[in-house]
Design a protein around this motif. Structure first.
Motif, PDB file in Angstrom:
ATOM      1  N   PHE A 107      14.307 132.203  48.203  1.00  0.00           N
ATOM      2  CA  PHE A 107      12.848 132.289  48.288  1.00  0.00           C
ATOM      3  C   PHE A 107      12.344 130.862  48.140  1.00  0.00           C
ATOM      4  CE2 PHE A 107       8.643 132.647  46.391  1.00  0.00           C
ATOM      5  CZ  PHE A 107       8.059 133.634  47.154  1.00  0.00           C
ATOM      6  N   GLU A 108      11.622 130.384  49.143  1.00  0.00           N
ATOM      7  CA  GLU A 108      11.117 129.012  49.116  1.00  0.00           C
ATOM      8  C   GLU A 108       9.594 129.055  49.113  1.00  0.00           C
ATOM      9  OE1 GLU A 108      11.630 124.957  51.763  1.00  0.00           O
ATOM     10  OE2 GLU A 108      13.286 126.401  51.693  1.00  0.00           O
ATOM     11  N   TYR A 109       8.981 128.237  48.268  1.00  0.00           N
ATOM     12  CA  TYR A 109       7.522 128.251  48.180  1.00  0.00           C
ATOM     13  C   TYR A 109       6.992 126.836  47.973  1.00  0.00           C
ATOM     14  CZ  TYR A 109       8.321 128.048  43.116  1.00  0.00           C
ATOM     15  OH  TYR A 109       8.732 127.677  41.859  1.00  0.00           O
ATOM     16  N   ILE A 110       5.699 126.670  48.205  1.00  0.00           N
ATOM     17  CA  ILE A 110       5.048 125.368  48.085  1.00  0.00           C
ATOM     18  C   ILE A 110       3.931 125.459  47.061  1.00  0.00           C
ATOM     19  CG2 ILE A 110       3.662 123.628  49.276  1.00  0.00           C
ATOM     20  CD1 ILE A 110       5.099 124.360  51.846  1.00  0.00           C
ATOM     21  N   ILE A 111       3.929 124.510  46.140  1.00  0.00           N
ATOM     22  CA  ILE A 111       2.823 124.353  45.183  1.00  0.00           C
ATOM     23  C   ILE A 111       2.447 122.877  45.167  1.00  0.00           C
ATOM     24  CG2 ILE A 111       2.112 124.467  42.756  1.00  0.00           C
ATOM     25  CD1 ILE A 111       3.803 126.939  42.448  1.00  0.00           C
ATOM     26  N   ARG A 112       1.173 122.607  45.401  1.00  0.00           N
ATOM     27  CA  ARG A 112       0.642 121.240  45.429  1.00  0.00           C
ATOM     28  C   ARG A 112       1.481 120.312  46.305  1.00  0.00           C
ATOM     29  NH1 ARG A 112       1.037 121.681  39.875  1.00  0.00           N
ATOM     30  NH2 ARG A 112      -0.471 123.207  39.184  1.00  0.00           N
ATOM     31  N   GLY A 113       1.855 120.805  47.477  1.00  0.00           N
ATOM     32  CA  GLY A 113       2.584 119.996  48.438  1.00  0.00           C
ATOM     33  C   GLY A 113       4.073 119.837  48.178  1.00  0.00           C
ATOM     34  N   GLU A 114       4.570 120.375  47.074  1.00  0.00           N
ATOM     35  CA  GLU A 114       5.994 120.298  46.746  1.00  0.00           C
ATOM     36  C   GLU A 114       6.678 121.618  47.061  1.00  0.00           C
ATOM     37  OE1 GLU A 114       7.810 117.651  45.445  1.00  0.00           O
ATOM     38  OE2 GLU A 114       6.006 116.424  45.714  1.00  0.00           O
ATOM     39  N   SER A 115       7.885 121.531  47.627  1.00  0.00           N
ATOM     40  CA  SER A 115       8.663 122.718  47.974  1.00  0.00           C
ATOM     41  C   SER A 115       9.669 123.025  46.859  1.00  0.00           C
ATOM     42  CB  SER A 115       9.399 122.459  49.292  1.00  0.00           C
ATOM     43  OG  SER A 115      10.287 123.501  49.581  1.00  0.00           O
ATOM     44  N   TYR A 116       9.795 124.308  46.522  1.00  0.00           N
ATOM     45  CA  TYR A 116      10.722 124.767  45.489  1.00  0.00           C
ATOM     46  C   TYR A 116      11.505 125.955  46.028  1.00  0.00           C
ATOM     47  CZ  TYR A 116       7.501 122.114  42.549  1.00  0.00           C
ATOM     48  OH  TYR A 116       6.716 121.137  42.019  1.00  0.00           O
ATOM     49  N   LYS A 117      12.719 126.153  45.500  1.00  0.00           N
ATOM     50  CA  LYS A 117      13.546 127.287  45.909  1.00  0.00           C
ATOM     51  C   LYS A 117      13.958 128.101  44.695  1.00  0.00           C
ATOM     52  CE  LYS A 117      15.738 125.164  49.914  1.00  0.00           C
ATOM     53  NZ  LYS A 117      17.024 124.756  50.515  1.00  0.00           N
ATOM     54  N   ILE A 118      14.006 129.408  44.908  1.00  0.00           N
ATOM     55  CA  ILE A 118      14.526 130.324  43.895  1.00  0.00           C
ATOM     56  C   ILE A 118      15.738 131.014  44.504  1.00  0.00           C
ATOM     57  CG2 ILE A 118      14.085 132.430  42.568  1.00  0.00           C
ATOM     58  CD1 ILE A 118      11.136 131.535  42.443  1.00  0.00           C
ATOM     59  N   ILE A 119      16.859 130.928  43.822  1.00  0.00           N
ATOM     60  CA  ILE A 119      18.068 131.610  44.275  1.00  0.00           C
ATOM     61  C   ILE A 119      18.030 133.027  43.724  1.00  0.00           C
ATOM     62  CG2 ILE A 119      20.590 131.641  44.157  1.00  0.00           C
ATOM     63  CD1 ILE A 119      20.407 128.550  43.859  1.00  0.00           C
ATOM     64  N   PRO A 120      18.053 134.028  44.609  1.00  0.00           N
ATOM     65  CA  PRO A 120      17.975 135.417  44.149  1.00  0.00           C
ATOM     66  C   PRO A 120      19.154 135.802  43.253  1.00  0.00           C
ATOM     67  CG  PRO A 120      17.530 135.271  46.495  1.00  0.00           C
ATOM     68  CD  PRO A 120      18.051 133.932  46.067  1.00  0.00           C
ATOM     69  N   LYS A 121      18.841 136.507  42.185  1.00  0.00           N
ATOM     70  CA  LYS A 121      19.832 137.079  41.274  1.00  0.00           C
ATOM     71  C   LYS A 121      19.462 138.541  41.055  1.00  0.00           C
ATOM     72  CE  LYS A 121      21.985 133.224  40.265  1.00  0.00           C
ATOM     73  NZ  LYS A 121      23.191 132.940  40.977  1.00  0.00           N
ATOM     74  N   THR A 122      20.450 139.387  40.921  1.00  0.00           N
ATOM     75  CA  THR A 122      20.205 140.812  40.709  1.00  0.00           C
ATOM     76  C   THR A 122      19.266 141.017  39.528  1.00  0.00           C
ATOM     77  OG1 THR A 122      22.395 141.311  41.574  1.00  0.00           O
ATOM     78  CG2 THR A 122      21.303 143.044  40.301  1.00  0.00           C
ATOM     79  N   GLY A 123      18.187 141.759  39.742  1.00  0.00           N
ATOM     80  CA  GLY A 123      17.235 142.069  38.683  1.00  0.00           C
ATOM     81  C   GLY A 123      16.112 141.065  38.524  1.00  0.00           C
TER      82      GLY A 123
END
Length: 158
Positions: A107-123
């Protein structure tokens, strides 16, 4: 706004959603206005009632919100190849990851022009408003299962 939450569903509930009968599983398709091919297993009214009750107990929604739609989103290497940053057409979206045995699909998202990623984990669960620009990166290997819930604010008559 993005909140990262854990333990919304028990391991047994996660297994339940992973094992839902696939008799209403759709073929990969591209809906009008949707950027990507996907496969989804729509939840029944009874299943939506159960997830709504669970979200209310966890104080993620209250009586000013209603579930607009909910489904098991199924993403593999043949789907979701061209997802672009977008905002959801819901007042709030909740994503609950049902597995983690796949490669890619962050899951990749942008806040204040910066990109961040979340690696999915069960739950792992994400709760976001309709202002968050986000996308799902392509799955390289395996299949990514998530429970996706769109929530709308109740309209009040004056």
């Amino acid at each position: 706004m993005l909140n990262i939450l854990e333990n919304i569903l028990t391991p047994d509930e996660i297994d339940y959603y992973l094992q839902l009968p696939k008799n209403n599983l759709e073929q990969p398709k591209k809906d009008k206005g949707y950027r990507n091919w996907y496969i989804r297993n729509m939840l029944t009214k009874e299943e939506m009632f159960l997830i709504k009750s669970k979200l209310e107990k966890k104080n993620l929604i209250n009586n000013t919100f209603k579930l607009d739609s909910a489904w098991i989103n199924i993403v593999n290497k043949d789907t979701n190849k061209n997802d672009e940053y977008h905002k959801d057409n819901a007042d709030r979206t909740i994503i609950i990851y049902l597995n983690e045995n796949f490669l890619g699909g962050e899951f990749e998202y942008i806040i204040r022009g910066e990109s961040y990623k979340i690696i999915p984990k069960t739950g792992l669960s994400l709760s976001m408003d309709n202002e968050l620009f986000h996308k799902v990166n392509s799955v390289i290997n395996g299949t990514r299962y998530s429970l996706v819930v769109f929530i709308k604010k109740e309209k009040t008559l004056l």
